[in-house]
Every structure is written in structure tokens, then in C-alpha cells.
Write a protein that holds these residues in place. Sequence first.
Motif, PDB file in Angstrom:
ATOM      1  N   SER A  61       0.848  -1.190   0.000  1.00 56.77           N
ATOM      2  CA  SER A  61       0.000   0.000   0.000  1.00 56.77           C
ATOM      3  C   SER A  61       0.885   1.242   0.000  1.00 56.77           C
ATOM      4  CB  SER A  61      -0.904   0.019   1.236  1.00 56.77           C
ATOM      5  OG  SER A  61      -1.618  -1.202   1.352  1.00 56.77           O
ATOM      6  N   SER A  62       0.613   2.146  -0.903  1.00 61.61           N
ATOM      7  CA  SER A  62       1.386   3.375  -1.005  1.00 61.61           C
ATOM      8  C   SER A  62       0.605   4.534  -0.400  1.00 61.61           C
ATOM      9  CB  SER A  62       1.701   3.672  -2.475  1.00 61.61           C
ATOM     10  OG  SER A  62       2.452   4.849  -2.613  1.00 61.61           O
ATOM     11  N   HIS A  63       1.289   5.430   0.297  1.00 61.51           N
ATOM     12  CA  HIS A  63       0.710   6.668   0.823  1.00 61.51           C
ATOM     13  C   HIS A  63      -0.355   6.449   1.903  1.00 61.51           C
ATOM     14  CE1 HIS A  63       2.015   7.856  -3.365  1.00 61.51           C
ATOM     15  NE2 HIS A  63       2.758   8.615  -2.582  1.00 61.51           N
ATOM     16  N   ALA A  64      -0.341   5.308   2.571  1.00 65.93           N
ATOM     17  CA  ALA A  64      -1.284   5.109   3.682  1.00 65.93           C
ATOM     18  C   ALA A  64      -0.828   5.957   4.866  1.00 65.93           C
ATOM     19  CB  ALA A  64      -1.347   3.636   4.078  1.00 65.93           C
ATOM     20  N   PRO A  65      -1.710   6.783   5.434  1.00 61.21           N
ATOM     21  CA  PRO A  65      -1.284   7.698   6.495  1.00 61.21           C
ATOM     22  C   PRO A  65      -1.119   7.005   7.838  1.00 61.21           C
ATOM     23  CG  PRO A  65      -3.639   7.872   6.178  1.00 61.21           C
ATOM     24  CD  PRO A  65      -3.145   6.925   5.123  1.00 61.21           C
ATOM     25  N   GLU A  66      -0.413   7.686   8.752  1.00 58.54           N
ATOM     26  CA  GLU A  66      -0.432   7.321  10.162  1.00 58.54           C
ATOM     27  C   GLU A  66      -1.628   8.057  10.782  1.00 58.54           C
ATOM     28  OE1 GLU A  66       1.653   5.343   9.516  1.00 58.54           O
ATOM     29  OE2 GLU A  66       3.732   5.973   9.518  1.00 58.54           O
ATOM     30  N   SER A  67      -2.254   7.476  11.788  1.00 57.56           N
ATOM     31  CA  SER A  67      -3.492   8.044  12.318  1.00 57.56           C
ATOM     32  C   SER A  67      -3.413   8.293  13.816  1.00 57.56           C
ATOM     33  CB  SER A  67      -4.672   7.102  12.033  1.00 57.56           C
ATOM     34  OG  SER A  67      -4.869   6.932  10.641  1.00 57.56           O
ATOM     35  N   LEU A  68      -4.004   9.409  14.227  1.00 55.39           N
ATOM     36  CA  LEU A  68      -4.209   9.694  15.650  1.00 55.39           C
ATOM     37  C   LEU A  68      -5.650   9.344  15.960  1.00 55.39           C
ATOM     38  CD1 LEU A  68      -3.033  10.921  18.286  1.00 55.39           C
ATOM     39  CD2 LEU A  68      -4.018  13.096  17.554  1.00 55.39           C
ATOM     40  N   HIS A  82     -12.112   0.662  14.361  1.00 56.67           N
ATOM     41  CA  HIS A  82     -11.422   1.751  13.681  1.00 56.67           C
ATOM     42  C   HIS A  82     -11.029   1.470  12.233  1.00 56.67           C
ATOM     43  CE1 HIS A  82     -11.002   4.575  17.120  1.00 56.67           C
ATOM     44  NE2 HIS A  82     -11.316   3.475  17.770  1.00 56.67           N
ATOM     45  N   GLY A  83     -11.620   0.433  11.615  1.00 58.97           N
ATOM     46  CA  GLY A  83     -11.557   0.314  10.164  1.00 58.97           C
ATOM     47  C   GLY A  83     -10.565  -0.636   9.550  1.00 58.97           C
ATOM     48  N   TRP A  84      -9.492  -1.023  10.270  1.00 62.86           N
ATOM     49  CA  TRP A  84      -8.548  -1.970   9.693  1.00 62.86           C
ATOM     50  C   TRP A  84      -9.216  -3.322   9.481  1.00 62.86           C
ATOM     51  CZ3 TRP A  84      -3.953  -2.321   7.407  1.00 62.86           C
ATOM     52  CH2 TRP A  84      -3.325  -3.565   7.349  1.00 62.86           C
ATOM     53  N   PRO A  85      -9.007  -3.990   8.344  1.00 61.18           N
ATOM     54  CA  PRO A  85      -7.978  -3.736   7.334  1.00 61.18           C
ATOM     55  C   PRO A  85      -8.453  -2.985   6.081  1.00 61.18           C
ATOM     56  CG  PRO A  85      -8.852  -5.931   7.033  1.00 61.18           C
ATOM     57  CD  PRO A  85      -9.611  -5.332   8.198  1.00 61.18           C
ATOM     58  N   ASP A  86      -9.662  -2.465   6.091  1.00 60.70           N
ATOM     59  CA  ASP A  86     -10.215  -1.940   4.837  1.00 60.70           C
ATOM     60  C   ASP A  86     -10.412  -0.435   4.807  1.00 60.70           C
ATOM     61  OD1 ASP A  86     -10.244  -4.503   3.805  1.00 60.70           O
ATOM     62  OD2 ASP A  86     -12.264  -4.920   4.542  1.00 60.70           O
ATOM     63  N   GLN A  87      -9.883   0.283   5.799  1.00 60.38           N
ATOM     64  CA  GLN A  87      -9.896   1.738   5.763  1.00 60.38           C
ATOM     65  C   GLN A  87      -8.555   2.255   6.255  1.00 60.38           C
ATOM     66  OE1 GLN A  87     -13.433   4.061   6.886  1.00 60.38           O
ATOM     67  NE2 GLN A  87     -12.157   5.292   8.244  1.00 60.38           N
ATOM     68  N   TYR A  88      -7.951   3.172   5.491  1.00 63.57           N
ATOM     69  CA  TYR A  88      -6.725   3.844   5.880  1.00 63.57           C
ATOM     70  C   TYR A  88      -7.066   5.294   6.184  1.00 63.57           C
ATOM     71  CZ  TYR A  88      -4.208  -0.032   3.519  1.00 63.57           C
ATOM     72  OH  TYR A  88      -3.717  -1.264   3.119  1.00 63.57           O
ATOM     73  N   GLY A  89      -6.909   5.722   7.414  1.00 64.10           N
ATOM     74  CA  GLY A  89      -7.290   7.088   7.755  1.00 64.10           C
ATOM     75  C   GLY A  89      -8.786   7.266   7.579  1.00 64.10           C
ATOM     76  N   PHE A  90      -9.172   8.143   6.647  1.00 60.16           N
ATOM     77  CA  PHE A  90     -10.588   8.431   6.411  1.00 60.16           C
ATOM     78  C   PHE A  90     -11.133   7.749   5.156  1.00 60.16           C
ATOM     79  CE2 PHE A  90      -8.787  12.079   8.684  1.00 60.16           C
ATOM     80  CZ  PHE A  90      -9.678  12.212   9.741  1.00 60.16           C
ATOM     81  N   LEU A  91     -10.274   7.004   4.415  1.00 56.80           N
ATOM     82  CA  LEU A  91     -10.658   6.514   3.094  1.00 56.80           C
ATOM     83  C   LEU A  91     -10.594   4.993   3.003  1.00 56.80           C
ATOM     84  CD1 LEU A  91      -8.636   9.046   0.896  1.00 56.80           C
ATOM     85  CD2 LEU A  91     -11.074   9.150   1.464  1.00 56.80           C
ATOM     86  N   PRO A  92     -11.427   4.384   2.131  1.00 56.60           N
ATOM     87  CA  PRO A  92     -11.327   2.942   1.912  1.00 56.60           C
ATOM     88  C   PRO A  92     -10.017   2.590   1.215  1.00 56.60           C
ATOM     89  CG  PRO A  92     -12.874   3.926   0.354  1.00 56.60           C
ATOM     90  CD  PRO A  92     -12.514   5.002   1.350  1.00 56.60           C
ATOM     91  N   THR A  93      -9.527   1.380   1.439  1.00 49.80           N
ATOM     92  CA  THR A  93      -8.248   0.961   0.860  1.00 49.80           C
ATOM     93  C   THR A  93      -8.281   0.924  -0.658  1.00 49.80           C
ATOM     94  OG1 THR A  93      -8.900  -1.363   1.067  1.00 49.80           O
ATOM     95  CG2 THR A  93      -7.639  -0.405   2.875  1.00 49.80           C
ATOM     96  N   SER A  94      -9.468   0.793  -1.247  1.00 49.98           N
ATOM     97  CA  SER A  94      -9.579   0.720  -2.708  1.00 49.98           C
ATOM     98  C   SER A  94      -9.388   2.071  -3.383  1.00 49.98           C
ATOM     99  CB  SER A  94     -10.947   0.138  -3.100  1.00 49.98           C
ATOM    100  OG  SER A  94     -11.994   0.907  -2.532  1.00 49.98           O
ATOM    101  N   SER A  95      -9.226   3.144  -2.612  1.00 49.01           N
ATOM    102  CA  SER A  95      -8.985   4.465  -3.185  1.00 49.01           C
ATOM    103  C   SER A  95      -7.677   4.439  -3.989  1.00 49.01           C
ATOM    104  CB  SER A  95      -8.887   5.524  -2.087  1.00 49.01           C
ATOM    105  OG  SER A  95     -10.090   5.574  -1.332  1.00 49.01           O
TER     106      SER A  95
END
Length: 297
Positions: A61-68, A82-95
Motif C-alpha cells: 500500500s502506497s501513501h497510507a497515512p499514520e493516524s491519531l 477503527h476500520g482496519w484492514p479496509d480503511q486507511y485514515g478516512f478513506l477505503p483501501t480501494s482508493s
Amino acid sequence: MCDGAILRAKLHAEFPDTTIEPYSWGYRNGYAIRFAPRHHALEGQLLVGEDGADERGARPSSHAPESLQLAIPNSDGTPDYHGWPDQYGFLPTSSAEFNPVGGPGDDLCVPDPSNPPSMCTSASLAKILSEDAPIQPVLAFPPQEITSPLAIDVPDSSFTGIDFVPSSFVRAPVRPGAALYSLEGDFGFSASNGTPETGHEIKLINFSAPGKPFELEISRFAHNDVFDQAFVNPAHVHGFNRPTNVRMGPDGCAWVVDYGAVRDFGQAGADSKFVGAANGPLVQIPGTGVIFRICPK
């Protein structure tokens, strides 16, 4: 056991291990955790610094953010999600933003140092781009409503520690109720995350006062002059390499544990790159670990 979770237990029970249960879940790597102190806008709530996905392995995965994140169990006591494994930050992984671009840590990569920035052969790079993008969801649907993060930080900066400052540490730019957090920095799985790079540093979070509309403000607080591991600059070898924790001490100062320099894949700069099998990736360099002490003037 619930993986990707923060667990809790009743330590004063006769058998504490039998009381272990999930408190909050859906994290890739909830590395840094700290409860907010009394008289804080987040009083009693648990802040979680989560390390995002990397460009490596079978699901690069490229550009996946770190989250607070803020862990808040549901009203019935069950853990929030909190969304893992299918959400990175505020967006779905398929973005498309998270599509792999090819890197030395990808399972399909056949190494070719002469083909930057991926450092993979052209054929294996084409295979990565065709077979691993977009990043498909693992679950058919979220197991429960997703709690989004409070904020995100730069990809590959690597959240490692967090602590709230005492009143004696408060002076500009630090405001009452502020927290410091450490960023370990990237390992070269992807190209540099910016100029200057984010990571290998301590950041500051200022929060709004209790009773006011909730806001937070994140800024750089302490860093070296190369914005990378300090050992790459012979003139400034005493700066941060891999700050992995920050804690406020009884002396009112911030103590930073830095486990030292590491040879990595070197996508962000040739100076930190490993050379030869005996000096491979993710090998620590002896004698470079340091404890730093940061005090207010």
C-alpha cells in the motif's frame, strides 16, 4: 484474542489473565497509547497513535497515512472499531491514492537496484501494478460502524510514542494540555514522503481548552537538520535517528528514547541504504542508541 486491538484486564483480580478483553479494535498497529489527564478536553479518554500500512508484503500500500485515533468503547461496553484492514485514515483501501507504485518490499518485486525508484525489474513492476492495484477489501463489509481518526499524519513517518506535558513545560509554542509524540521515520519501503521528509522527530499537539469547541493543532517540535537519520550526516551525528518513545520525567523535561540508526532500503536517500548481504535491510548500527532530554528554558 482479538488481533489489531487494544486489550484491557482487571489487574487486581485473582487471575488477571482470565479477565483480558478487547477495549478497542480495528487497528493495523496501535503503537502509541496514552490516557488524557484530568481537566483536559479529552479527560480520561485514550489516544492511540496508529502506524499505517507500508508498501511491502502481499498487500503493498502506497501513501497510507499514520493516524491519531481516540478509543471510545461503545455505550454497552463493547469495543469500538477503527476500520482496519479496509480503511486507511478516512478513506477505503480501494482508493486510487493507495495503489502500490512498486517497491523493494513488495512480494512480487524482483530486485533491480538499477531501476529506481521502485528498485524492481520492469517485468515485476508491471506485475505489481496489474495484480496488486486497486487494493481490494479483505472483509465483505465492516463488522460494525467505523470510528474515524481525530487526525492523520504523513505516510511512513511511523508513530511510536505519546505523552501529555505538565504545566511546568508550558511556554510558547506549547499550550496547556498539549501532548508530544515521537515519529520513528521511514524504512525505505517507499520514496521520501516529502521535502523536507517527515519522521525522525518529535511533534507537538495543542488541544482546545475544556468546554471549548474541540480542535487540535499539530506542528514540528524537535528534529535534526537532515530530516532523516542523523548518522547520514557526518557533521551532525548526534541528532535523532529513530526516536521510539517520549515520556515526561519527574524533572519536568521530555525524555526521548532513540534506539539508533538502521540500515534500510534507502528509497529516501542513498546514504542510509544497506550494502551487501552482511549489511542487509533493517540492521541496527551498534553504538548509535541515545536518550535525549528536552527541557524548557
